[in-house]
Design a protein around this motif. Structure first.
Motif, short mmCIF file in Angstrom:
data_model
loop_
_atom_site.label_atom_id
_atom_site.label_comp_id
_atom_site.label_asym_id
_atom_site.label_seq_id
_atom_site.Cartn_x
_atom_site.Cartn_y
_atom_site.Cartn_z
N LEU A 129 45.85 -2.41 -7.09
CA LEU A 129 46.42 -2.19 -8.42
C LEU A 129 45.71 -3.08 -9.44
CD1 LEU A 129 50.26 -2.11 -7.68
CD2 LEU A 129 48.74 -0.17 -8.04
N VAL A 130 45.41 -2.54 -10.58
CA VAL A 130 44.76 -3.30 -11.63
C VAL A 130 45.69 -4.42 -12.11
CG1 VAL A 130 43.73 -3.20 -13.94
CG2 VAL A 130 43.44 -1.28 -12.34
N SER A 131 45.17 -5.61 -12.22
CA SER A 131 45.90 -6.78 -12.73
C SER A 131 47.09 -7.18 -11.86
CB SER A 131 46.40 -6.53 -14.17
OG SER A 131 45.33 -6.20 -15.01
N ALA A 132 47.11 -6.75 -10.61
CA ALA A 132 48.23 -7.11 -9.73
C ALA A 132 47.96 -8.36 -8.92
CB ALA A 132 48.55 -5.95 -8.80
N CYS A 231 55.86 -1.13 -5.98
CA CYS A 231 55.34 0.22 -6.01
C CYS A 231 55.26 0.73 -7.46
CB CYS A 231 56.21 1.15 -5.18
SG CYS A 231 57.91 1.27 -5.78
N SER A 232 54.62 1.85 -7.63
CA SER A 232 54.50 2.48 -8.95
C SER A 232 54.58 3.99 -8.76
CB SER A 232 53.17 2.10 -9.60
OG SER A 232 52.08 2.64 -8.86
N HIS A 233 54.44 4.71 -9.86
CA HIS A 233 54.47 6.17 -9.76
C HIS A 233 53.29 6.67 -8.92
CE1 HIS A 233 55.43 10.24 -10.85
NE2 HIS A 233 54.21 10.44 -11.31
N GLU A 234 52.16 5.98 -9.03
CA GLU A 234 50.96 6.38 -8.28
C GLU A 234 50.97 5.85 -6.85
OE1 GLU A 234 50.86 4.75 -11.24
OE2 GLU A 234 50.59 6.55 -12.47
N LYS A 235 51.58 4.67 -6.66
CA LYS A 235 51.59 4.04 -5.33
C LYS A 235 53.05 3.92 -4.87
CE LYS A 235 47.10 2.83 -5.32
NZ LYS A 235 46.12 3.14 -4.27
N PHE A 289 53.31 -1.64 -0.20
CA PHE A 289 54.04 -1.62 -1.48
C PHE A 289 55.54 -1.56 -1.21
CE2 PHE A 289 49.89 0.14 -2.73
CZ PHE A 289 49.59 -0.72 -3.79
N SER A 290 56.28 -2.42 -1.86
CA SER A 290 57.73 -2.45 -1.69
C SER A 290 58.39 -1.96 -2.97
CB SER A 290 58.18 -3.89 -1.39
OG SER A 290 57.78 -4.73 -2.46
N ASN A 291 59.71 -2.05 -3.01
CA ASN A 291 60.44 -1.70 -4.22
C ASN A 291 61.25 -2.90 -4.67
OD1 ASN A 291 62.00 -0.37 -6.25
ND2 ASN A 291 61.58 1.56 -5.19
#
Length: 297
Positions: A129-132, A231-235, A289-291
């Motif tokens: 992830l960018v900037s993660a 997590c994100s919409h993409e991941k 990736f978690s939530n």
């Protein structure tokens, strides 16, 4: 007005936010990453017994692998020594190591022990992830759904215990469903507090927790869960947090691999651990990736 306040409070209580700093910054724009759980009792993906057995399996393998350095502990536990000598003999026969010289023992790295025991390894690396910043990846093997894939290390604080100064600018504070907080920061004041508590609780040669997660040389290769990104919409999330209270009968010789310590010395209770459990099969090369935010329905 009173009824409205009660309704708002009930709704607020249903939000089991995991990371307070994350909540403040992302509640409005990250609603799509919410995890919905029908009831609090259904928040656990696997049983406590399964978590216990997995930790026991990994920690025993780490102990046997590090057998030559456990003499000071085994000298006080002759019955335990006999049990582990039997396990060590079985392990040597299985791996066909030391067939010529039984006095020597091949020592694997903790990551190799994890691979041999659970069938995968994980490591910290730059997130996809960018900037993660830092993330956690499955580097070898395969993680089946329902497997304990990581642990969230840190100092465990109960309600109303002093954590204000440790929390300043700290994105690693995990909130359990009952309000217990775990500070997984491996730097600054958080690091100092963990080390102080860990050494305070040591009983002679018996360490009650693992300090190695504060360093690059991990003794417990699972203890990198604080670096798992949201997590994100993409991941989509592929792992989920699950709380676990270490039972009183947990083997004392294996507590040296537990990456959690209780802040208050005068409170006798079972140490709290948080594990990350695979929500689906996870393949080699995938990032975890978690939530960070759960709604209990």
């Amino acid at each position: 007005p009173a009824a409205m306040l009660r309704a708002l409070r009930r709704r607020g209580d249903a939000y089991k936010y995991r990371f307070v700093p994350w909540l403040a910054l992302n509640l409005r724009r990250k609603r799509r990453t919410l995890r919905y759980v029908p009831e609090s009792s259904q928040d656990k993906i696997i049983s406590d017994e399964d978590v216990f057995e997995t930790l026991l399996k990994v920690f025993k393998a780490l102990f046997i692998n590090d057998f030559s350095r456990q003499a000071h502990i085994l000298a006080l536990l002759p019955e335990i020594k006999c049990k582990y000598l039997e396990l060590l003999t079985v392990e040597q026969k299985r791996s066909k190591v030391n067939s010529c010289n039984r006095q020597s023992q091949h020592v694997f790295s903790p990551e190799e022990v994890l691979l041999n025991t659970l069938g995968f390894t994980i490591t910290r690396d730059r997130s996809s992830l960018v900037s993660a910043g830092t993330g956690v990846f499955v580097t070898k093997g395969f993680v089946p759904k329902g497997t304990v894939v990581s642990m969230y290390p840190g100092t465990v604080y109960r309600k109303h215990e002093p954590i204000f100064f440790q929390s300043l600018g700290n994105p690693f504070i995990f909130r359990c469903i009952d309000g217990v907080l775990i500070d997984g920061n491996d730097k600054g004041l958080s690091r100092s507090v963990y080390r102080s508590c860990s050494r305070r609780d040591q009983l002679g040669p018996f360490q009650m927790s693992d300090e190695s997660w504060l360093t690059a040389a991990l003794q417990n290769p699972l203890a990198v869960g604080q670096y798992v990104n949201n997590c994100s919409h993409e991941k989509a999330a592929n792992v989920c947090y699950q709380e676990f209270d270490v039972p009183g009968y947990f083997p004392v010789e294996l507590k040296q691999y537990l990456p959690n310590i209780v802040y208050s010395h005068d409170i006798e209770s079972h140490p709290r651990c948080v594990v990350l459990v695979a929500l689906r099969d996870i393949k080699q090369g995938e990032e975890l990736f978690s939530n960070y935010y759960t709604v209990v329905g």
